[in-house]
Design a protein around this motif. Structure first.
Motif, mmCIF file in Angstrom:
data_model
loop_
_atom_site.group_PDB
_atom_site.id
_atom_site.type_symbol
_atom_site.label_atom_id
_atom_site.label_comp_id
_atom_site.label_asym_id
_atom_site.label_seq_id
_atom_site.Cartn_x
_atom_site.Cartn_y
_atom_site.Cartn_z
ATOM 1 N N TRP A 5 27.132 -44.485 -57.535
ATOM 2 C CA TRP A 5 26.935 -43.232 -57.546
ATOM 3 C C TRP A 5 27.813 -42.145 -58.360
ATOM 4 C CZ3 TRP A 5 22.845 -40.152 -55.839
ATOM 5 C CH2 TRP A 5 22.931 -38.688 -55.737
ATOM 6 N N GLU A 6 29.369 -42.484 -57.902
ATOM 7 C CA GLU A 6 30.339 -41.638 -58.635
ATOM 8 C C GLU A 6 30.339 -42.020 -60.089
ATOM 9 O OE1 GLU A 6 33.697 -42.542 -56.375
ATOM 10 O OE2 GLU A 6 32.910 -41.792 -54.406
ATOM 11 N N ARG A 7 30.600 -43.274 -60.510
ATOM 12 C CA ARG A 7 30.821 -43.559 -61.939
ATOM 13 C C ARG A 7 29.261 -42.949 -62.667
ATOM 14 N NH1 ARG A 7 33.062 -49.896 -61.999
ATOM 15 N NH2 ARG A 7 34.979 -49.350 -60.329
ATOM 16 N N THR A 8 28.143 -43.096 -62.217
ATOM 17 C CA THR A 8 26.985 -42.825 -62.923
ATOM 18 C C THR A 8 27.115 -41.298 -63.056
ATOM 19 O OG1 THR A 8 25.749 -44.578 -62.077
ATOM 20 C CG2 THR A 8 24.528 -42.821 -62.908
ATOM 21 N N HIS A 9 27.390 -40.603 -62.048
ATOM 22 C CA HIS A 9 27.402 -39.151 -62.139
ATOM 23 C C HIS A 9 28.536 -38.497 -62.956
ATOM 24 C CE1 HIS A 9 24.292 -39.550 -59.181
ATOM 25 N NE2 HIS A 9 24.054 -38.159 -59.419
ATOM 26 N N ARG A 10 29.606 -39.289 -63.131
ATOM 27 C CA ARG A 10 30.761 -38.787 -64.136
ATOM 28 C C ARG A 10 30.263 -39.054 -65.417
ATOM 29 N NH1 ARG A 10 34.554 -41.483 -60.632
ATOM 30 N NH2 ARG A 10 34.507 -43.382 -62.094
ATOM 31 N N MET A 11 29.630 -40.168 -65.789
ATOM 32 C CA MET A 11 29.214 -40.399 -67.181
ATOM 33 C C MET A 11 27.914 -39.411 -67.444
ATOM 34 S SD MET A 11 26.237 -41.538 -69.215
ATOM 35 C CE MET A 11 25.348 -42.735 -67.934
ATOM 36 N N GLY A 12 26.889 -39.279 -66.430
ATOM 37 C CA GLY A 12 25.787 -38.444 -66.464
ATOM 38 C C GLY A 12 26.292 -37.087 -66.706
ATOM 39 N N GLY A 13 27.381 -36.492 -66.176
ATOM 40 C CA GLY A 13 27.949 -35.215 -66.398
ATOM 41 C C GLY A 13 28.377 -34.838 -67.819
ATOM 42 N N TRP A 14 29.032 -35.890 -68.632
ATOM 43 C CA TRP A 14 29.288 -35.924 -69.736
ATOM 44 C C TRP A 14 27.989 -35.937 -70.833
ATOM 45 C CZ3 TRP A 14 33.801 -33.999 -71.784
ATOM 46 C CH2 TRP A 14 34.852 -34.170 -71.103
ATOM 47 N N LEU A 15 27.124 -36.491 -70.352
ATOM 48 C CA LEU A 15 25.858 -36.926 -71.106
ATOM 49 C C LEU A 15 24.991 -35.349 -71.137
ATOM 50 C CD1 LEU A 15 24.019 -38.550 -72.836
ATOM 51 C CD2 LEU A 15 23.080 -39.386 -70.889
ATOM 52 N N PHE A 16 24.970 -34.691 -69.789
ATOM 53 C CA PHE A 16 24.140 -33.891 -69.752
ATOM 54 C C PHE A 16 24.885 -32.484 -70.592
ATOM 55 C CE2 PHE A 16 20.797 -33.892 -66.523
ATOM 56 C CZ PHE A 16 20.507 -34.895 -66.261
ATOM 57 N N MET A 17 26.224 -32.504 -70.351
ATOM 58 C CA MET A 17 27.039 -31.502 -71.074
ATOM 59 C C MET A 17 26.648 -31.688 -72.884
ATOM 60 S SD MET A 17 28.795 -29.114 -69.551
ATOM 61 C CE MET A 17 30.052 -28.862 -70.469
ATOM 62 N N LEU A 18 26.676 -32.730 -73.201
ATOM 63 C CA LEU A 18 26.240 -32.939 -74.559
ATOM 64 C C LEU A 18 24.832 -32.597 -75.051
ATOM 65 C CD1 LEU A 18 28.500 -36.237 -75.313
ATOM 66 C CD2 LEU A 18 29.031 -34.236 -75.945
ATOM 67 N N ALA A 19 24.086 -33.160 -74.044
ATOM 68 C CA ALA A 19 22.576 -32.789 -74.278
ATOM 69 C C ALA A 19 22.222 -31.181 -74.351
ATOM 70 C CB ALA A 19 21.704 -33.459 -73.433
ATOM 71 N N GLY A 20 23.097 -30.444 -73.281
ATOM 72 C CA GLY A 20 23.092 -29.442 -73.448
ATOM 73 C C GLY A 20 23.322 -28.290 -74.844
ATOM 74 N N LEU A 21 24.607 -29.014 -75.067
ATOM 75 C CA LEU A 21 25.082 -28.367 -76.494
ATOM 76 C C LEU A 21 24.189 -28.646 -77.486
ATOM 77 C CD1 LEU A 21 28.846 -29.173 -76.100
ATOM 78 C CD2 LEU A 21 27.934 -27.140 -76.078
ATOM 79 N N ALA A 22 23.771 -29.905 -77.827
ATOM 80 C CA ALA A 22 22.788 -30.373 -78.552
ATOM 81 C C ALA A 22 21.525 -29.420 -78.639
ATOM 82 C CB ALA A 22 22.528 -31.838 -78.416
ATOM 83 N N MET A 23 20.959 -29.259 -77.484
ATOM 84 C CA MET A 23 19.653 -28.255 -77.371
ATOM 85 C C MET A 23 20.093 -27.171 -77.872
ATOM 86 S SD MET A 23 17.246 -28.289 -74.153
ATOM 87 C CE MET A 23 16.977 -30.099 -74.120
ATOM 88 N N VAL A 24 21.127 -26.457 -77.414
ATOM 89 C CA VAL A 24 21.542 -25.101 -78.053
ATOM 90 C C VAL A 24 21.530 -24.994 -79.446
ATOM 91 C CG1 VAL A 24 23.330 -23.130 -78.014
ATOM 92 C CG2 VAL A 24 22.626 -24.327 -75.676
ATOM 93 N N ALA A 25 22.425 -26.017 -79.920
ATOM 94 C CA ALA A 25 22.478 -26.320 -81.405
ATOM 95 C C ALA A 25 21.126 -26.230 -82.175
ATOM 96 C CB ALA A 25 23.328 -27.247 -81.845
ATOM 97 N N MET A 26 20.377 -27.256 -81.266
ATOM 98 C CA MET A 26 18.895 -27.242 -82.049
ATOM 99 C C MET A 26 18.159 -25.892 -82.011
ATOM 100 S SD MET A 26 17.774 -30.984 -81.183
ATOM 101 C CE MET A 26 17.802 -30.766 -79.356
#
Length: 215
Positions: free
Chosen positions: A157-178
């Motif tokens: 749970w902890e490792r997946t959510h640490r990775m997921g946190g970075w992935l969601f941040m990057l996806a959010g930034l990408a969506m704003v840029a798009m």
């Protein structure tokens, strides 16, 4: 963030939507545009009452869940230890619905609102908020990356959510840029697919690695 404060903010969101509706209603047509395709063309309509009623119902339902789910969480999967993070994410989700609802009302009343742009910006901001707080979520049945492997292991749970946190941040930034760049629907699908598919797959890989180390 206490349940009482969360409910007060949710109530404020509903009041804002209702006040905007009452102010703008005299300028609205009988059929209000409520949905746009990827090219920004209108492909859905509602009556003015449903145009404001739908986001209000969604906000109210999320508000109820924000208070109810911590109460009914089973032992060992309790939300209360991270209720402040949980409440923040639930409120952020309501804000996205509020922004979309206000955009629809303003657009219907003749104000220029680029709804596809507003929608993508709001969704991108929500992903960034979720990514920022995802690492603070603890194992539960209602919010987060819930797979058989994350629910079976605190470490997964902890490792997946640490990775997921970075992935969601990057996806959010990408969506704003798009949103500002007017990117194609294909790129948007790739971003959404990445946050839907990668975390579950990662949780399985991590679980298998831990299982091999501790058979």
């Amino acid at each position: 963030m206490t349940p009482v404060r969360t409910l007060l903010l949710s109530t404020l969101f509903l009041v804002v939507l209702l006040a905007a509706f009452l102010w703008l209603y005299p300028h609205m047509p009988a059929r209000v545009p409520t949905h746009w395709n990827a090219q920004g063309q209108i492909n859905g309509y509602m009556s003015p009452q449903w145009a404001v009623g739908t986001p209000m119902i969604i906000i109210a339902l999320i508000a109820v869940l924000a208070v109810l789910l911590p109460v009914i969480s089973p032992r060992g999967y309790d939300i209360k230890p991270f209720v402040a993070v949980y409440s923040t994410i639930m409120l952020a989700t309501q804000v996205v619905v509020l922004v979309a609802g206000l955009g629809v009302l303003l657009n219907a009343a003749g104000h220029t609102v680029r709804m596809p742009l507003v929608g993508m910006l709001a969704a991108g901001a929500l992903l960034m908020v979720m990514g920022n707080y995802m690492g603070k979520l603890r194992k539960n049945f209602f919010i987060g990356i819930r797979t058989p492997w994350t629910l079976a292991s605190d470490a997964v749970w902890e490792r997946t959510h640490r990775m997921g946190g970075w992935l969601f941040m990057l996806a959010g930034l990408a969506m704003v840029a798009m949103a500002f760049a007017g990117s194609s629907l294909t790129l948007l699908i790739v971003v959404v697919a990445s946050i839907v598919l990668i975390p579950p797959a990662y949780s399985y890989v991590v679980y298998r690695r831990i299982e091999k180390k501790n058979p």
